[in-house]
Motif scaffolding. Structure first.
Motif, PDB file in Angstrom:
ATOM      1  N   CYS A  66       2.067 -10.400  61.689  1.00 50.21           N
ATOM      2  CA  CYS A  66       3.501 -11.064  61.481  1.00 50.21           C
ATOM      3  C   CYS A  66       2.937 -12.584  61.489  1.00 50.21           C
ATOM      4  O   CYS A  66       2.204 -13.084  62.468  1.00 50.21           O
ATOM      5  CB  CYS A  66       4.063 -10.985  62.595  1.00 50.21           C
ATOM      6  SG  CYS A  66       4.607  -9.126  62.961  1.00 50.21           S
ATOM      7  N   ILE A 109       5.463 -10.870  56.712  1.00 52.03           N
ATOM      8  CA  ILE A 109       5.087  -9.588  57.805  1.00 52.03           C
ATOM      9  C   ILE A 109       4.229  -8.456  56.756  1.00 52.03           C
ATOM     10  O   ILE A 109       4.764  -7.929  55.940  1.00 52.03           O
ATOM     11  CB  ILE A 109       6.480  -8.861  58.163  1.00 52.03           C
ATOM     12  CG1 ILE A 109       7.348  -9.865  58.755  1.00 52.03           C
ATOM     13  CG2 ILE A 109       5.915  -7.583  59.209  1.00 52.03           C
ATOM     14  CD1 ILE A 109       6.961 -10.667  59.884  1.00 52.03           C
ATOM     15  N   ALA A 125       8.011 -10.588  66.772  1.00 53.56           N
ATOM     16  CA  ALA A 125       7.120  -9.650  66.436  1.00 53.56           C
ATOM     17  C   ALA A 125       6.997  -8.275  66.575  1.00 53.56           C
ATOM     18  O   ALA A 125       7.226  -7.386  65.524  1.00 53.56           O
ATOM     19  CB  ALA A 125       5.552 -10.006  66.544  1.00 53.56           C
TER      20      ALA A 125
END
Length: 298
Positions: free
Chosen positions: A206, A216, A140
């Motif tokens: 995310c 995202i 992430a």
């Protein structure tokens, strides 16, 4: 039927490979967070070769084993296993055995069981070896577009509103990108709480990392909070990244009081704090407390 312990093999794209029996020790093996191909050759060798495969959920790990043609006996080890389960695994290692520990996804111990087992293994002076691999935290952070030179992983926020607000207040001044795990049914409320506690900052949500429906969302906390508040349902596993506090010097106390006093002449403290938060980027909760003090002082 072949004994799974003696059949230490795994298959990659139909080709069989013989795994090696690891040296005695506890092996912390990272597994995929979504895409099942994100498993290292070293991890495969340890999973197929260890004497015991300890896993958080045998059903979840069973899917991974099937993907790579691994036949193993699995031992459940999770947060409710208790000290006896951990002690038995450590005794296996002391007796010359090898134990591979996996969680349902990602690196063991990161918001997953295993800490107590590692501590017990260290105290017993047996080998503890990490087999690195996938991590939702680092994945992430890499795609968030936020500063990656320093970060603070805060795990899951408390579910209750007061405890969540208190925890976020503790994180307010940390000069690093903040990273959280969050459940889909709580993400809208958590983003709203983050905005109120931390002020409006760049952020990323995310969802379903490495999976087919990976998404995202990037923007300010305000934009993301509004976007997720408008969604009827949210599904999947979620990681939230939030930028560090702005490097620009925040308004001094006199400036803040001046803004609030002007707003309080026209609106109630809650509304004044909300507007001051929009103007200054400071947390609304903090501004609300200051507004109440100014109002009491006349």
């Amino acid at each position: 039927m072949t004994d799974p312990i003696s059949n230490r093999t795994y298959a990659i794209r139909g080709t069989a490979h013989q795994a090696h029996r690891p040296e005695p020790g506890l092996y912390l093996v990272a597994t995929p967070i979504g895409h099942l191909d994100d498993l290292s050759l070293r991890a495969l060798d340890i999973i197929a070769g260890a004497d015991i495969l300890a896993c958080e959920d045998t059903r979840v790990t069973g899917k991974l084993l099937k993907r790579y043609g691994i036949e193993r006996r699995m031992a459940a080890y999770h947060e409710h296993s208790g000290e006896k389960a951990g002690a038995a695994l450590v005794e296996t290692i002391r007796g010359g055995g090898s134990v591979a520990l996996v969680s349902d996804a990602g690196t063991p111990l990161v918001s997953d069981p295993g800490y107590e087992l590692v501590r017990a293994a260290i105290e017993a002076e047996v080998s503890v070896v990490a087999i690195p691999g996938a991590s939702a935290v680092l994945t992430a952070l890499a795609v968030s577009g936020l500063p990656s030179d320093a970060f603070f992983f805060a795990g899951f926020l408390p579910a209750k509103e007061k405890a969540r607000a208190d925890r976020l207040e503790q994180l307010l001044h940390i000069p690093s990108t903040l990273i959280f795990y969050e459940a889909p049914h709580r993400i809208a409320a958590s983003l709203a709480a983050m905005l109120e506690a931390l002020g409006d900052r760049p952020a990323a949500v995310c969802r379903e990392l490495t999976k087919m429906h990976e998404t995202i969302y990037r923007g300010s906390l305000r934009e993301l909070a509004e976007e997720f508040a408008a969604l009827e349902t949210v599904k999947g596993e979620i990681v939230v990244c939030i930028a560090p506090p702005a490097e620009d010097a925040p308004p001094n106390e006199a400036d803040i009081d001046g803004i609030l006093e002007g707003l309080l002449a026209e609106m109630k403290p809650a509304k004044a704090a909300q507007e001051a938060a929009r103007l200054t980027g400071l947390p609304r909760r903090e501004l609300y407390q200051r507004a109440l003090t100014l109002k009491d002082d006349g």
